[in-house]
Scaffold this motif. Structure first.
Motif, short mmCIF file in Angstrom:
data_model
loop_
_atom_site.label_atom_id
_atom_site.label_comp_id
_atom_site.label_asym_id
_atom_site.label_seq_id
_atom_site.Cartn_x
_atom_site.Cartn_y
_atom_site.Cartn_z
N THR A 424 0.83 -1.21 0.00
CA THR A 424 0.00 0.00 0.00
C THR A 424 0.86 1.26 0.00
OG1 THR A 424 -0.15 -0.17 2.41
CG2 THR A 424 -1.98 -1.08 1.13
N VAL A 425 1.57 1.49 1.08
CA VAL A 425 2.34 2.73 1.24
C VAL A 425 3.84 2.42 1.27
CG1 VAL A 425 2.80 4.66 2.79
CG2 VAL A 425 0.46 3.82 2.51
N ASP A 426 4.60 3.08 0.37
CA ASP A 426 6.06 2.96 0.36
C ASP A 426 6.50 1.49 0.38
OD1 ASP A 426 5.91 5.74 0.59
OD2 ASP A 426 6.22 5.70 2.77
N GLY A 445 -3.87 -0.63 -1.99
CA GLY A 445 -4.61 0.52 -1.49
C GLY A 445 -4.00 1.80 -2.04
N ASP A 446 -4.69 2.90 -1.88
CA ASP A 446 -4.14 4.18 -2.30
C ASP A 446 -2.85 4.45 -1.53
OD1 ASP A 446 -6.32 4.46 -3.93
OD2 ASP A 446 -7.36 5.90 -2.64
N GLY A 447 -1.87 5.02 -2.23
CA GLY A 447 -0.61 5.28 -1.53
C GLY A 447 0.52 5.56 -2.50
N TYR A 448 1.69 5.02 -2.17
CA TYR A 448 2.92 5.30 -2.90
C TYR A 448 3.64 3.98 -3.14
CZ TYR A 448 1.66 9.58 -0.45
OH TYR A 448 0.95 10.64 0.08
N LYS A 477 -5.77 6.05 -6.45
CA LYS A 477 -4.84 7.15 -6.35
C LYS A 477 -3.52 6.66 -5.77
CE LYS A 477 -4.47 12.02 -5.21
NZ LYS A 477 -5.12 13.22 -4.62
N VAL A 478 -2.61 6.32 -6.68
CA VAL A 478 -1.31 5.79 -6.30
C VAL A 478 -0.23 6.61 -7.00
CG1 VAL A 478 0.23 3.80 -6.44
CG2 VAL A 478 -2.19 3.46 -5.90
N LYS A 499 -4.91 2.61 -14.50
CA LYS A 499 -5.56 3.89 -14.27
C LYS A 499 -5.49 4.34 -12.82
CE LYS A 499 -10.17 1.84 -13.80
NZ LYS A 499 -11.56 1.83 -14.35
N HIS A 500 -5.04 3.49 -11.93
CA HIS A 500 -4.91 3.86 -10.53
C HIS A 500 -3.74 4.83 -10.30
CE1 HIS A 500 -2.06 0.61 -11.17
NE2 HIS A 500 -1.44 0.90 -10.04
N ILE A 501 -2.84 4.94 -11.26
CA ILE A 501 -1.70 5.86 -11.11
C ILE A 501 -2.20 7.30 -11.22
CG2 ILE A 501 0.52 6.58 -12.06
CD1 ILE A 501 0.56 3.87 -10.63
#
Length: 575
Positions: A424-426, A445-448, A477-478, A499-501
């Motif tokens: 999800t994140v980092d 999940g949304d994140g980076y 939203k990534v 498309k999530h990017i």
């Protein structure tokens, strides 16, 4: 019209069946020297068939029906053969090894070489062939017998406790105890044109070459108070221990490859095998890593990890260099620590302390291994912590949520090929120079995706080549990366982006100075998430790949090139 439709359907299913690669089954029938053993109570006994699967690729499935105490007669009379032959399909193999118990005098088991023993072997062969199977005959392994046997002792498989009988003086000559029972499998094989493996000669040569003292290491010679299943100890010259079974299976599989050419291409040799079912040298991966010689420079140590979830907090120390960890399908290294979880002193474990696996050794290679952290979405929870230099992963999976893959080493070069990484994140983060080639990067999940912390002056950070960026349902939203440290570097080359990017692509982590010092770039991104026009102003769109060849990125001072010669130098399991 109806008949034409039926023909089309038949053709379709016929072609479908043809295209499906069927795993070949090797059925094994025989006695205790071949049989699978219980692993309860710390039992060290193994039949050579118990460990045989570790010497074949996954194209071969070993189904061992050998049973303690059975002869060719009792195996048939008890319905065991009927169960086996009912499962044999065209192209399967049946390995047949009897003799130890056919020698016994009791009427339930006894057969005679030349008559009833030969007849049973013929039955096994002919019925296997009738099913389209391929029979292979073996004769018995030797008893460890360096004392000339008396007639009454010829067929003695007794297990005795140390000191129960006067110790006899052993010589250097190994004496046969099987007599004419060794000839029947050879005779029937010649008569019916069947492959024959002379296991008696293989084991005789091995045991006699080791001599009366060293050869005890192959058999169930157990000192008192060392094994829970035999607390008083055991002196057994017939049945093999783990080391003996692995040693003899390794020699036997080479003989099988010679006598049965169709199986030769599936034969594999590893230095060690780890397996939860007792078919390897060790039960845990940490045990096998501990057994690897420190700083072994003359050769790689190859380790097969058989199918199973190994819940252990694995540490591969810096001294265990040149290790290849090869997993069968379903080989998983798993743990459930996370950063805020308390250690034994009531302190938080921290991100670094949360990892399921730590890799400090250089020249480490992993293939077909899943590294997972199962703690769930509870903050930082590392699946793999990688510090060593010249580390390579092929077809591996890294599963977790936040901080899944920690590329820790500042001077570490890492190469990931055809891997799957999720989070999800980092969930890819750290200081190392790391190349991801043809990998699938999945956002849960949304994140980076990435959080590089490249040191100032380092020429490269993270490079993603021809990767596929995917996401779970509902993720929209990534960001491609954000700078954990101000000189972070990440470049995506020819990657397919879902498309999530986020249209902005990159995030500055609220660090304005990082916009000046970080280097975030793309080259020929494609897919719904590729959007050159909407990317943040401090990112770059490369117009050429000059200086971005994988070989250039990873070469360092020693010209390391995992793309060109990684496989042949790192994966050396066929000997």
């Amino acid at each position: 019209m109806k008949n034409k439709l039926v023909l089309l359907l038949l053709a379709f299913f016929s072609l479908s069946a043809f295209k499906t690669d069927r795993v070949i089954t090797v059925f094994m029938i025989g006695d205790s020297t071949m049989a699978n053993k219980t692993i309860e109570g710390g039992n060290l006994e193994r039949g050579w068939g118990h460990v045989l699967a570790g010497f074949f690729s996954e194209d071969i499935r070993v189904d061992n029906h050998a049973q303690n105490g059975r002869s060719s007669k009792s195996f048939i009379d008890e319905g065991r053969w009927e169960k086996v032959i009912s499962q044999v399909k065209k192209g399967d193999y049946v390995f047949i090894q009897f003799g130890h118990n056919d020698e016994k005098p009791d009427s339930a088991r006894h057969t005679d070489p030349g008559t009833t023993f030969d007849a049973n072997l013929r039955r096994f062969v002919n019925e296997t062939r009738a099913k389209g199977g391929i029979p292979v005959l073996f004769n018995s392994i030797v008893r460890r017998n360096f004392i000339r046997p008396q007639d009454k002792d010829m067929n003695n498989d007794a297990r005795k406790e140390p000191g129960k009988e006067p110790a006899a003086v052993e010589g250097n000559t190994l004496f046969d105890t099987h007599g004419a029972y060794l000839d029947s499998p050879r005779r029937v094989a010649k008569e019916l044109g069947v492959a024959f493996v002379d296991m008696n000669k293989i084991t005789h040569d091995l045991v006699e070459s080791m001599g009366p003292v060293e050869s005890k290491k192959l058999y169930m010679w157990v000192a008192p108070n060392t094994c829970p299943i035999a607390p008083k100890g055991r002196e057994d010259n017939t049945h093999l221990n783990i080391y003996g079974a692995r040693k003899i299976a390794g020699l036997t599989v080479d003989a099988i490859a010679k006598e049965v050419p169709g199986l030769a291409k599936y034969v594999r040799h590893y230095d060690y095998v780890v397996a939860k079912d007792g078919s390897g040298d060790f039960f845990t991966i940490q045990e096998v890593i501990n057994a690897v010689p420190d700083f072994r420079k003359a050769a790689r140590t190859t380790i097969l990890v058989r199918k199973g979830v190994y819940k252990e907090k694995l540490v591969i120390p810096a001294s265990k260099i040149n290790v290849s960890l090869i997993g069968q399908e379903g080989a998983v290294i798993s743990y459930d620590d996370y950063a805020s979880k308390k250690n034994v002193f009531g302190e938080e474990k921290s991100t670094s302390g949360s990892a399921s696996c730590y890799i400090y050794a250089s020249d480490f290679y992993a293939e077909n291994i899943t590294f997972e952290n199962t703690s769930g979405p509870v903050g930082q929870a590392v699946a793999a912590f990688v510090d060593g230099d010249r580390v390579m992963f092929r077809n591996c999976r890294f599963l977790g949520f936040q901080d899944t893959l920690y590329t820790y080493g500042k001077d570490s070069r890492q190469y990931y090929e055809d891997c799957y990484i999720e989070g999800t994140v980092d969930f890819i983060f750290g200081w190392s120079t790391a190349v991801f080639n043809r990998c699938t990067i999945n956002s849960k999940g949304d994140g980076y995706i990435a959080a590089p912390s490249t040191d100032m002056g380092k020429p490269y950070g993270y490079l993603f080549y021809d990767c596929k960026l995917t996401a779970d349902k509902g993720v929209n939203k990534v960001y491609l990366a954000r700078p954990w440290r101000p000189y972070a570097q990440a470049v995506y080359i020819r990657c397919e982006m879902g498309k999530h990017i986020s249209p902005e692509g990159w995030n500055n982590w609220d660090k304005k100075e990082a916009e000046r010092n970080s280097f975030f770039a793309e080259y020929q991104s494609k897919g719904e998430g590729a959007s050159n026009e909407t990317r943040v102003s401090y990112s770059h769109q490369l117009t050429s790949l000059k200086d971005y060849d994988i070989e250039k990125v990873l070469e360092g001072q020693d010209n390391w090139n995992p793309v060109k010669n990684g496989a042949d130098k790192i994966v050396t399991v066929v000997r």
